[in-house]
Design a protein around this motif. Structure first.
Motif, PDB file in Angstrom:
ATOM      1  N   SER A 137     -74.793  23.851   6.373  1.00 25.97           N
ATOM      2  CA  SER A 137     -75.973  23.882   5.505  1.00 25.97           C
ATOM      3  C   SER A 137     -75.662  23.354   4.108  1.00 25.97           C
ATOM      4  N   ASP A 138     -74.489  23.674   3.584  1.00 27.49           N
ATOM      5  CA  ASP A 138     -74.109  23.156   2.261  1.00 27.49           C
ATOM      6  C   ASP A 138     -73.926  21.640   2.288  1.00 27.49           C
ATOM      7  N   TYR A 153     -80.181  15.750  -0.484  1.00 36.70           N
ATOM      8  CA  TYR A 153     -80.841  16.163  -1.727  1.00 36.70           C
ATOM      9  C   TYR A 153     -81.476  14.961  -2.410  1.00 36.70           C
ATOM     10  N   SER A 165     -82.649  25.060  -1.806  1.00 36.28           N
ATOM     11  CA  SER A 165     -81.739  25.732  -0.873  1.00 36.28           C
ATOM     12  C   SER A 165     -82.480  26.470   0.230  1.00 36.28           C
ATOM     13  N   SER A 224     -86.541  19.333  -2.561  1.00 36.73           N
ATOM     14  CA  SER A 224     -85.235  19.754  -2.043  1.00 36.73           C
ATOM     15  C   SER A 224     -84.790  21.026  -2.742  1.00 36.73           C
ATOM     16  N   MET A 255     -77.342  20.005   2.476  1.00 39.32           N
ATOM     17  CA  MET A 255     -78.019  20.090   1.182  1.00 39.32           C
ATOM     18  C   MET A 255     -77.527  18.984   0.246  1.00 39.32           C
ATOM     19  N   ARG A 314     -82.820  13.113   8.531  1.00 38.63           N
ATOM     20  CA  ARG A 314     -82.277  14.441   8.251  1.00 38.63           C
ATOM     21  C   ARG A 314     -82.014  15.213   9.537  1.00 38.63           C
ATOM     22  N   ARG A 316     -82.825  22.675   9.361  1.00 44.61           N
ATOM     23  CA  ARG A 316     -82.195  23.607  10.300  1.00 44.61           C
ATOM     24  C   ARG A 316     -82.799  23.418  11.690  1.00 44.61           C
ATOM     25  N   VAL A 328     -83.496  23.663   3.531  1.00 47.63           N
ATOM     26  CA  VAL A 328     -82.477  22.798   4.125  1.00 47.63           C
ATOM     27  C   VAL A 328     -82.792  22.630   5.603  1.00 47.63           C
TER      28      VAL A 328
END
Length: 297
Positions: free
Chosen positions: A61-62, A69, A116, A114, A65, A282, A121, A119
């Protein structure tokens, strides 16, 4: 303190700690197998977190992001007002086809800001298998339904989960003269996976099936020159198909191949929460983070 006093103290503590269970006044009902049905609604919860789910929350996920972004300076401009061709209040054009002025807005809707919290998923995985022989006889669906139940582990309301619908029979909605299909005829079966079952299937697919599949180039992406302003480009769904021999590579099927009359091909759809311009890219970035191979023509 004497030994008798110590024994009496232990006996009293044991009597207060280990009490008799409460007496159930309401008699238990029995099912068709003469087994008692508990009075409480039992829901089977997760015993542990899935490895791929933990990988997504801790690492993937990080990275997604950072990769997806889009920095925006200031607030967004208001959306353009799309007026209709005819006045909807005019009684002469009330029931007339009233297309908007400005053309189709497909592929022009910007993605959400964008943050947190949005994101990309994976929301669910849909598996669809078409059985051509089911057009003539519904009984030919039994093998495909049994195979999908084995490799997905989904049953209707399995584990007390109301969101679990199990394997469903796919019904034709339009007429196809080539295949002699008319609306209402069963043509296959489908199942949707969510939660831990979804990540278990994804892990089995990546670790056992795709590496052992011969001549699998990966999920073929369109060329760079193709426009992304298409329904698939803004849907955020990654789809691909597997040949019939891939079903025999799943451990649940490979364990007892003689139980199934034949192998069936399948289409797998990774459905994400991505939307707007660039949603397809994405979604592909998310799928590639789970070690699903991608290739371009």
């Amino acid at each position: 303190m004497s030994v008798a006093a110590v024994a009496e103290t232990i006996q009293r503590s044991a009597a207060t700690t280990f009490r008799r269970p409460p007496r159930i006044r309401q008699p238990l009902r029995l099912d068709r197998n003469r087994l008692p049905i508990p009075n409480l609604r039992i829901v089977v919860g997760d015993t542990h977190q899935s490895r791929l789910e933990e990988h997504y929350h801790n690492t993937l996920s990080d990275d997604l992001m950072y990769m997806t972004y889009i920095h925006e300076d200031g607030p967004r401009p208001p959306p353009r007002q799309i007026r209709l061709t005819y006045d909807p209040n005019d009684p002469y054009t009330k029931n007339r086809h009233n297309p908007p002025v400005g053309g189709s807005q497909l592929g022009k809707k910007p993605p959400p800001p964008s943050t947190s919290k949005n994101v990309v998923r994976l929301e669910k995985i849909a598996i669809h298998s078409m059985v051509r022989e089911a057009i003539t006889s519904k009984s030919n669906l039994i093998g495909a339904i049994t195979a999908l139940r084995a490799l997905s582990g989904e049953n209707p309301n399995g584990g007390g989960r109301e969101s679990s619908d199990g394997v469903q029979v796919a019904i034709a909605k339009t007429t196809a003269h080539k295949w002699k299909v008319r609306p209402g005829v069963p043509i296959g079966c489908t199942v949707e996976l969510k939660g831990p079952k979804m990540y278990e299937f994804l892990g089995t697919l990546v670790e056992f099936v795709l590496p052992r599949l011969r001549e699998f180039p990966g999920i073929v992406m369109p060329p760079m020159s193709q426009s992304m302003a298409t329904p698939s480009g803004v849907s955020g769904v990654v789809s691909f198909g597997l040949p019939p021999e891939a079903m025999g590579l799943f451990p649940q099927i490979e364990l007892n191949m003689d139980m199934y009359p034949k192998s069936y091909g399948m289409h797998i759809h990774f459905i994400t929460n991505a939307e707007g311009v660039g949603a397809q890219n994405r979604a592909r970035a998310l799928v590639s983070g789970f070690q699903v191979p991608l290739s371009r023509k």
